[in-house]
Design a protein around this motif. Sequence first.
Motif, short mmCIF file in Angstrom:
data_model
loop_
_atom_site.label_atom_id
_atom_site.label_comp_id
_atom_site.label_asym_id
_atom_site.label_seq_id
_atom_site.Cartn_x
_atom_site.Cartn_y
_atom_site.Cartn_z
N GLN A 1 6.29 11.74 1.60
CA GLN A 1 4.95 11.96 1.84
C GLN A 1 4.17 10.80 2.51
OE1 GLN A 1 6.61 12.92 -0.74
NE2 GLN A 1 6.37 15.10 -1.41
N ALA A 2 4.26 9.82 1.66
CA ALA A 2 3.69 8.52 1.74
C ALA A 2 4.07 7.95 3.32
CB ALA A 2 3.97 7.26 0.94
N ALA A 3 5.33 8.13 3.74
CA ALA A 3 5.91 7.99 4.83
C ALA A 3 5.41 8.70 6.16
CB ALA A 3 7.43 7.90 4.98
N ALA A 4 5.20 9.89 5.71
CA ALA A 4 4.38 10.80 6.68
C ALA A 4 2.98 10.49 7.04
CB ALA A 4 4.64 12.51 6.19
N MET A 5 2.39 10.21 5.96
CA MET A 5 0.76 10.11 6.00
C MET A 5 0.70 8.54 6.48
SD MET A 5 -2.06 8.97 3.00
CE MET A 5 -1.70 7.47 3.02
N THR A 6 1.60 7.67 6.26
CA THR A 6 1.29 6.35 7.28
C THR A 6 1.81 6.54 8.64
OG1 THR A 6 2.10 5.11 5.25
CG2 THR A 6 2.51 4.15 7.33
N ALA B 1 0.85 -1.34 0.02
CA ALA B 1 0.01 0.07 0.22
C ALA B 1 0.95 1.41 -0.09
CB ALA B 1 -0.87 0.30 1.03
N ASN B 2 1.70 1.24 0.76
CA ASN B 2 2.94 2.53 0.93
C ASN B 2 3.48 2.50 -0.35
OD1 ASN B 2 2.14 2.95 3.40
ND2 ASN B 2 4.14 1.88 4.40
N ALA B 3 4.05 1.36 -1.33
CA ALA B 3 4.59 2.07 -2.18
C ALA B 3 3.71 2.37 -3.62
CB ALA B 3 5.20 0.46 -2.86
N THR B 4 2.46 1.83 -3.25
CA THR B 4 1.44 2.51 -4.34
C THR B 4 1.22 3.88 -3.92
OG1 THR B 4 0.48 0.39 -4.26
CG2 THR B 4 -0.83 2.07 -5.27
N ILE B 5 1.04 4.09 -2.74
CA ILE B 5 0.68 5.60 -2.37
C ILE B 5 1.88 6.51 -2.68
CG2 ILE B 5 0.42 7.08 -0.36
CD1 ILE B 5 -0.95 4.81 1.03
N SER B 6 3.25 5.98 -2.46
CA SER B 6 4.53 6.86 -2.85
C SER B 6 4.42 7.10 -4.32
CB SER B 6 5.64 6.10 -2.30
OG SER B 6 6.01 5.09 -3.30
N ASP B 7 3.73 6.18 -5.38
CA ASP B 7 3.77 6.52 -6.70
C ASP B 7 2.85 7.81 -6.84
OD1 ASP B 7 5.51 4.45 -7.58
OD2 ASP B 7 3.79 3.32 -7.75
N GLN B 8 2.11 7.82 -6.19
CA GLN B 8 0.89 9.06 -6.24
C GLN B 8 1.31 10.47 -5.66
OE1 GLN B 8 -2.92 7.44 -5.06
NE2 GLN B 8 -2.82 5.70 -6.52
N MET C 1 9.61 1.29 0.85
CA MET C 1 9.09 1.65 -0.52
C MET C 1 9.95 1.91 -1.45
SD MET C 1 6.30 4.66 0.96
CE MET C 1 7.06 5.29 2.40
N THR C 2 11.06 2.56 -1.36
CA THR C 2 12.10 2.54 -2.28
C THR C 2 12.54 1.11 -2.76
OG1 THR C 2 12.82 4.49 -1.21
CG2 THR C 2 14.39 3.47 -2.67
N ALA C 3 12.88 0.12 -1.72
CA ALA C 3 13.16 -1.20 -2.21
C ALA C 3 12.16 -1.81 -3.06
CB ALA C 3 13.58 -1.87 -1.13
N ILE C 4 10.97 -1.84 -2.56
CA ILE C 4 9.82 -2.28 -3.42
C ILE C 4 9.74 -1.73 -4.86
CG2 ILE C 4 7.26 -2.45 -3.60
CD1 ILE C 4 7.20 -3.02 -0.79
N HIS C 5 10.04 -0.62 -5.00
CA HIS C 5 9.91 0.16 -6.42
C HIS C 5 11.08 -0.42 -7.42
CE1 HIS C 5 6.76 2.56 -5.90
NE2 HIS C 5 7.27 3.43 -4.94
N ARG C 6 12.26 -0.69 -6.89
CA ARG C 6 13.36 -1.22 -7.35
C ARG C 6 13.53 -2.54 -7.54
NH1 ARG C 6 17.82 3.03 -6.94
NH2 ARG C 6 16.68 4.78 -6.54
N MET C 7 12.84 -3.58 -6.60
CA MET C 7 13.05 -4.90 -6.72
C MET C 7 11.97 -5.74 -6.58
SD MET C 7 16.07 -5.40 -4.03
CE MET C 7 15.24 -5.10 -2.32
N GLY C 8 10.61 -5.08 -6.20
CA GLY C 8 9.43 -5.88 -6.15
C GLY C 8 9.38 -6.30 -4.55
N VAL C 9 7.95 -6.93 -4.46
CA VAL C 9 7.35 -7.08 -2.95
C VAL C 9 8.32 -8.15 -2.34
CG1 VAL C 9 5.50 -7.68 -1.65
CG2 VAL C 9 5.41 -6.19 -3.52
#
Length: 141
Positions: A32-37, A20-27, A82-90
């Motif tokens: 900002q996603a970290a702060a919201m979480t 969810a965080n990785a998806t939110i961070s795309d938007q 979030m950064t790792a998920i964007h680069r390597m996957g879940v």
Amino acid sequence: MKGILFALAGGFFLTFQSVANATISDQIGTWQAAAMTQLTGFVLAILIVLALRDTSIKHLKKVSPLYVSGGLLAAFILFSNMTAIHRMGVTLTISLFLIAQLIAAIVIDGKGWFHMAKKNVGKTQIAGVVLMIAGILILKW
């Protein structure tokens, strides 16, 4: 048994939160996603404390600043995740996070850091970490 159920639930929730965080961070962006979480987690935790009428928060002054500052690490954990998920996957991200957590836990247990009971770390614990790393290599293929 309850400990096992809570550990399993935590693992599931961590994975779902990571996605969810990785998806939110795309938007809205990673920080900002970290702060919201962090904010939504804080609000929920406060609401639960209020609903339970738990007054132990009054003892916060007794807690070492080292441990109180532990929440600050969450921002970096979220950003890293979030950064790792964007680069390597879940799958690879969560696998490596688990290995890092396990190694840190073994060191903490072995040294008795943070007022934890010191536990013997033997060949079986090391073998377990090696097998998990082998499992990650198999997942990576």
